[in-house]
Design an enzyme around this catalytic site. Structure first.
Site, PDB file in Angstrom:
ATOM      1  N   SER A 124     -36.682  13.700  40.269  1.00  0.00           N
ATOM      2  CA  SER A 124     -37.105  13.239  38.950  1.00  0.00           C
ATOM      3  C   SER A 124     -35.903  12.826  38.126  1.00  0.00           C
ATOM      4  O   SER A 124     -34.798  13.370  38.299  1.00  0.00           O
ATOM      5  CB  SER A 124     -37.835  14.393  38.252  1.00  0.00           C
ATOM      6  OG  SER A 124     -37.976  14.133  36.883  1.00  0.00           O
ATOM      7  N   TYR A 149     -38.549  23.763  35.624  1.00  0.00           N
ATOM      8  CA  TYR A 149     -39.079  22.710  36.505  1.00  0.00           C
ATOM      9  C   TYR A 149     -37.954  21.752  36.899  1.00  0.00           C
ATOM     10  O   TYR A 149     -37.730  21.467  38.084  1.00  0.00           O
ATOM     11  CB  TYR A 149     -40.221  21.943  35.814  1.00  0.00           C
ATOM     12  CG  TYR A 149     -40.498  20.609  36.461  1.00  0.00           C
ATOM     13  CD1 TYR A 149     -41.141  20.527  37.689  1.00  0.00           C
ATOM     14  CD2 TYR A 149     -40.069  19.417  35.867  1.00  0.00           C
ATOM     15  CE1 TYR A 149     -41.362  19.295  38.307  1.00  0.00           C
ATOM     16  CE2 TYR A 149     -40.282  18.191  36.470  1.00  0.00           C
ATOM     17  CZ  TYR A 149     -40.927  18.131  37.683  1.00  0.00           C
ATOM     18  OH  TYR A 149     -41.130  16.925  38.292  1.00  0.00           O
ATOM     19  N   LYS A 153     -35.787  20.808  40.690  1.00  0.00           N
ATOM     20  CA  LYS A 153     -35.479  19.506  41.313  1.00  0.00           C
ATOM     21  C   LYS A 153     -33.981  19.399  41.587  1.00  0.00           C
ATOM     22  O   LYS A 153     -33.557  18.909  42.643  1.00  0.00           O
ATOM     23  CB  LYS A 153     -35.937  18.358  40.393  1.00  0.00           C
ATOM     24  CG  LYS A 153     -37.441  18.283  40.186  1.00  0.00           C
ATOM     25  CD  LYS A 153     -38.156  17.928  41.476  1.00  0.00           C
ATOM     26  CE  LYS A 153     -39.659  17.922  41.313  1.00  0.00           C
ATOM     27  NZ  LYS A 153     -40.389  17.817  42.574  1.00  0.00           N
TER      28      LYS A 153
HETATM   29  P1  NAD Z   1     -49.649  16.526  41.517  1.00  0.00           P
HETATM   30  O1  NAD Z   1     -49.710  17.904  40.966  1.00  0.00           O
HETATM   31  O2  NAD Z   1     -50.753  15.584  41.190  1.00  0.00           O
HETATM   32  O3  NAD Z   1     -49.467  16.560  43.098  1.00  0.00           O
HETATM   33  C1  NAD Z   1     -48.806  17.615  43.767  1.00  0.00           C
HETATM   34  C2  NAD Z   1     -49.694  18.076  44.898  1.00  0.00           C
HETATM   35  O4  NAD Z   1     -49.032  19.135  45.593  1.00  0.00           O
HETATM   36  C3  NAD Z   1     -51.032  18.634  44.413  1.00  0.00           C
HETATM   37  O5  NAD Z   1     -52.083  18.032  45.144  1.00  0.00           O
HETATM   38  C4  NAD Z   1     -50.943  20.127  44.701  1.00  0.00           C
HETATM   39  O6  NAD Z   1     -52.202  20.693  45.002  1.00  0.00           O
HETATM   40  C5  NAD Z   1     -49.981  20.165  45.872  1.00  0.00           C
HETATM   41  N1  NAD Z   1     -49.215  21.418  46.003  1.00  0.00           N
HETATM   42  C6  NAD Z   1     -48.544  22.091  45.045  1.00  0.00           C
HETATM   43  N2  NAD Z   1     -47.953  23.186  45.570  1.00  0.00           N
HETATM   44  C7  NAD Z   1     -48.263  23.192  46.895  1.00  0.00           C
HETATM   45  C8  NAD Z   1     -47.943  24.061  47.971  1.00  0.00           C
HETATM   46  N3  NAD Z   1     -47.206  25.160  47.785  1.00  0.00           N
HETATM   47  N4  NAD Z   1     -48.423  23.774  49.199  1.00  0.00           N
HETATM   48  C9  NAD Z   1     -49.184  22.679  49.394  1.00  0.00           C
HETATM   49  N5  NAD Z   1     -49.526  21.825  48.422  1.00  0.00           N
HETATM   50  C10 NAD Z   1     -49.063  22.075  47.180  1.00  0.00           C
HETATM   51  O7  NAD Z   1     -48.234  15.905  41.042  1.00  0.00           O
HETATM   52  P2  NAD Z   1     -47.701  14.428  41.124  1.00  0.00           P
HETATM   53  O8  NAD Z   1     -47.623  13.891  39.734  1.00  0.00           O
HETATM   54  O9  NAD Z   1     -48.413  13.667  42.154  1.00  0.00           O
HETATM   55  O10 NAD Z   1     -46.208  14.719  41.574  1.00  0.00           O
HETATM   56  C11 NAD Z   1     -45.819  14.722  42.935  1.00  0.00           C
HETATM   57  C12 NAD Z   1     -44.359  15.114  43.033  1.00  0.00           C
HETATM   58  O11 NAD Z   1     -43.565  14.225  42.252  1.00  0.00           O
HETATM   59  C13 NAD Z   1     -44.071  16.525  42.497  1.00  0.00           C
HETATM   60  O12 NAD Z   1     -43.085  17.118  43.300  1.00  0.00           O
HETATM   61  C14 NAD Z   1     -43.523  16.252  41.111  1.00  0.00           C
HETATM   62  O13 NAD Z   1     -42.671  17.267  40.670  1.00  0.00           O
HETATM   63  C15 NAD Z   1     -42.761  14.959  41.338  1.00  0.00           C
HETATM   64  N6  NAD Z   1     -42.595  14.169  40.110  1.00  0.00           N
HETATM   65  C16 NAD Z   1     -43.693  13.834  39.373  1.00  0.00           C
HETATM   66  C17 NAD Z   1     -43.536  13.113  38.187  1.00  0.00           C
HETATM   67  C18 NAD Z   1     -44.733  12.754  37.349  1.00  0.00           C
HETATM   68  O14 NAD Z   1     -44.547  12.368  36.198  1.00  0.00           O
HETATM   69  N7  NAD Z   1     -45.955  12.832  37.841  1.00  0.00           N
HETATM   70  C19 NAD Z   1     -42.252  12.721  37.772  1.00  0.00           C
HETATM   71  C20 NAD Z   1     -41.150  13.077  38.563  1.00  0.00           C
HETATM   72  C21 NAD Z   1     -41.335  13.797  39.743  1.00  0.00           C
HETATM   73  C1  UD1 Z   2     -41.709  15.018  31.131  1.00  0.00           C
HETATM   74  C2  UD1 Z   2     -40.778  16.130  31.513  1.00  0.00           C
HETATM   75  C3  UD1 Z   2     -40.035  15.741  32.772  1.00  0.00           C
HETATM   76  C4  UD1 Z   2     -41.033  15.404  33.883  1.00  0.00           C
HETATM   77  C5  UD1 Z   2     -41.975  14.309  33.392  1.00  0.00           C
HETATM   78  C6  UD1 Z   2     -43.062  14.035  34.380  1.00  0.00           C
HETATM   79  C7  UD1 Z   2     -40.170  17.266  29.431  1.00  0.00           C
HETATM   80  C8  UD1 Z   2     -39.061  17.611  28.481  1.00  0.00           C
HETATM   81  N1  UD1 Z   2     -39.855  16.425  30.446  1.00  0.00           N
HETATM   82  O1  UD1 Z   2     -40.937  13.845  30.859  1.00  0.00           O
HETATM   83  O2  UD1 Z   2     -39.220  16.819  33.189  1.00  0.00           O
HETATM   84  O3  UD1 Z   2     -40.348  14.945  35.045  1.00  0.00           O
HETATM   85  O4  UD1 Z   2     -42.602  14.730  32.164  1.00  0.00           O
HETATM   86  O5  UD1 Z   2     -43.942  15.104  34.501  1.00  0.00           O
HETATM   87  O6  UD1 Z   2     -41.274  17.717  29.268  1.00  0.00           O
HETATM   88  N2  UD1 Z   2     -44.938  12.554  23.804  1.00  0.00           N
HETATM   89  C9  UD1 Z   2     -45.567  12.627  22.575  1.00  0.00           C
HETATM   90  N3  UD1 Z   2     -46.749  13.306  22.503  1.00  0.00           N
HETATM   91  C10 UD1 Z   2     -47.323  13.912  23.584  1.00  0.00           C
HETATM   92  C11 UD1 Z   2     -46.669  13.836  24.841  1.00  0.00           C
HETATM   93  C12 UD1 Z   2     -45.465  13.151  24.904  1.00  0.00           C
HETATM   94  O7  UD1 Z   2     -45.072  12.091  21.578  1.00  0.00           O
HETATM   95  O8  UD1 Z   2     -48.396  14.529  23.437  1.00  0.00           O
HETATM   96  C13 UD1 Z   2     -43.672  11.797  23.901  1.00  0.00           C
HETATM   97  C14 UD1 Z   2     -42.486  12.617  24.355  1.00  0.00           C
HETATM   98  O9  UD1 Z   2     -41.831  13.222  23.276  1.00  0.00           O
HETATM   99  C15 UD1 Z   2     -41.640  11.549  25.064  1.00  0.00           C
HETATM  100  C16 UD1 Z   2     -42.682  10.575  25.642  1.00  0.00           C
HETATM  101  O10 UD1 Z   2     -43.871  10.792  24.870  1.00  0.00           O
HETATM  102  O11 UD1 Z   2     -40.847  10.851  24.133  1.00  0.00           O
HETATM  103  C17 UD1 Z   2     -42.998  10.808  27.109  1.00  0.00           C
HETATM  104  O12 UD1 Z   2     -43.349  12.184  27.296  1.00  0.00           O
HETATM  105  P1  UD1 Z   2     -43.913  12.754  28.691  1.00  0.00           P
HETATM  106  O13 UD1 Z   2     -45.004  11.884  29.173  1.00  0.00           O
HETATM  107  O14 UD1 Z   2     -44.217  14.209  28.500  1.00  0.00           O
HETATM  108  O15 UD1 Z   2     -42.693  12.557  29.689  1.00  0.00           O
HETATM  109  P2  UD1 Z   2     -41.166  13.048  29.563  1.00  0.00           P
HETATM  110  O16 UD1 Z   2     -40.962  13.953  28.427  1.00  0.00           O
HETATM  111  O17 UD1 Z   2     -40.306  11.842  29.633  1.00  0.00           O
END
Ligand code: NAD
Ligand code: UD1
Length: 336
Positions: A124, A149, A153
């Site tokens: 991330s 969290y 990573k």
């Molecule tokens: P998500 O929660 O929708 O998907 C994660 C999946 O992993 C889920 O289906 C969950 O049931 C499964 N899971 C969790 N723990 C498990 C375990 N111990 N064994 C087997 N399955 C397990 O999340 P996502 O948004 O699809 O994210 C996927 C990956 O990308 C995650 O590692 C997350 O940290 C990373 N990531 C997500 C974002 C984002 O904004 N969505 C941003 C940066 C990184």
């Molecule tokens: C967040 C996490 C980041 C994670 C990512 C994806 C934090 C500090 N960071 O990123 O670690 O990888 O989500 O899961 O939480 N905002 C509002 N109102 C809301 C929600 C968000 O104003 O109700 C604003 C936030 O302040 C930010 C932007 O929207 O400026 C995006 O927020 P968000 O979607 O939560 O993502 P990140 O904070 O960038």
């Protein structure tokens, strides 16, 4: 080629499985449904028009993993499984370290013993912490994360670097995602958060559909053009396509490579609200609220390395991201 996708029933995993199946990869999905539902698997089948193997398993279950590797040919692993809620990670740090860090170690041990040494990992932009200026580049120092969290990573990236240093037969790709939003154009899969969303886009769509009253905009006194936080939003389908390029890279040799997956464009919270209102025709009620702790003012990527080395670049713009987020929300007001 056969790809094991951990967390394949989740938001980014499900979109990636569709792209993999449509490109002719054999797909084995592993998930424990901690944060997803079995219905996601039906939707993947429906959209892709293809099939896959499903294993209900936890990445911390070594015997379960050994069985999967013994029963299936696996050429590479795309590792999405993990917990991802920032605020929950502050309340339950041990659960996050155990699941994300412990689970990845167990998965890599099982991979090593099965002779599968190719992995693409979901990292991330959070690993850049708060000390680096945007646009963020892969060669900037990682660390200084602001919550457990994010620290999981950072630790996992370091563990995988050590794994490669100890054994150069591994092929490891670390993908640093910026802010994935949007959904598949069919509206059949999308982000399905439990409870009140933490992230901006699902909060906006739930206000627009009347499930929530009003969006809190966290901070309007940042040093940005309109005072609200700026982020690099990326369509989840672009992100999914980035994984195909990354898995090709992992399959093509050995090494450890890090790539940003972002668009290079920064949008403020107010920009996103405006773009969403235009794309959906819905009004989004919002009010200004204090800054959220741990937030940075500005975070966007330099995605040049992914373009140069993977041949990947994001194609969808913010309007399309908003349109597809809304399409998914409207068609699935209660989620899956
Ligand atoms: P998500 O929660 O929708 O998907 C994660 C999946 O992993 C889920 O289906 C969950 O049931 C499964 N899971 C969790 N723990 C498990 C375990 N111990 N064994 C087997 N399955 C397990 O999340 P996502 O948004 O699809 O994210 C996927 C990956 O990308 C995650 O590692 C997350 O940290 C990373 N990531 C997500 C974002 C984002 O904004 N969505 C941003 C940066 C990184
Ligand atoms: C967040 C996490 C980041 C994670 C990512 C994806 C934090 C500090 N960071 O990123 O670690 O990888 O989500 O899961 O939480 N905002 C509002 N109102 C809301 C929600 C968000 O104003 O109700 C604003 C936030 O302040 C930010 C932007 O929207 O400026 C995006 O927020 P968000 O979607 O939560 O993502 P990140 O904070 O960038």
């Amino acid at each position: 080629m056969a790809i094991l996708v951990t967390g394949g029933a989740g938001y980014i995993g499900s979109h990636t499985c569709i792209e993999l199946i449509q490109k002719g990869y054999e797909v084995i999905i592993l998930d424990n449904f901690y944060n997803s539902k079995p219905e996601a698997l039906n939707r993947i089948r429906k959209i892709s028009g293809g099939d896959f193997t499903f294993c209900e398993c936890d990445i911390r279950d070594r015997a379960g993993l050994d069985k999967i590797f013994a029963e299936n040919k696996v050429d590479a692993v795309i590792h999405f499984a993990g917990l991802k809620a920032v605020s929950e990670s502050c309340r339950k740090p041990l659960e996050y370290y155990e699941n994300n860090v412990g689970g990845t170690v167990t998965l890599c041990e099982a991979m090593r013993d099965a002779g599968v040494k190719k992995i693409v990992f979901s990292s991330s932009a959070t690993v850049y912490g708060s000390n680096n200026p945007s646009p963020l580049r892969e060669d900037m120092p990682a660390g200084g994360t602001t919550n457990p969290y994010g620290t999981t990573k950072f630790y996992i990236e370091n563990i995988l670097k050590d794994v490669y240093a100890a054994d150069n037969e591994w092929s490891i790709v670390l993908l640093r995602y910026f802010n994935p939003i949007g959904a598949h154009e069919s509206g059949l899969i999308g982000e399905d958060p439990n409870g009140i969303p933490n992230n901006l886009m699902p909060y906006i769509t739930q206000v627009a559909i009347g499930k929530l009253d009003c969006l809190n905009v966290f901070g309007n006194d940042y040093p940005t053009p309109d005072g609200t936080g700026v982020r690099d939003y990326i369509h989840v389908v672009d992100l999914a396509k980035g994984h195909l390029c990354a898995v090709d890279k992992a399959l093509s040799g050995t090494g450890l490579n890090i790539y940003n997956l972002g668009t290079s464009k920064g949008y403020s919270v107010l920009d996103v609200i405006k773009a969403f209102e235009k794309a959906s025709g819905k009004k989004v009620n919002y009010r200004f609220a204090p800054r959220r702790s741990g937030d940075v003012a500005v975070c966007y990527s330099d995605p040049t390395k992914a373009k140069k080395e993977l041949g990947w670049e994001a194609a969808f713009d913010i309007e399309q991201m908003c349109r597809d987020s809304w399409n998914w929300q409207e068609k699935n007001p209660k989620g899956l």
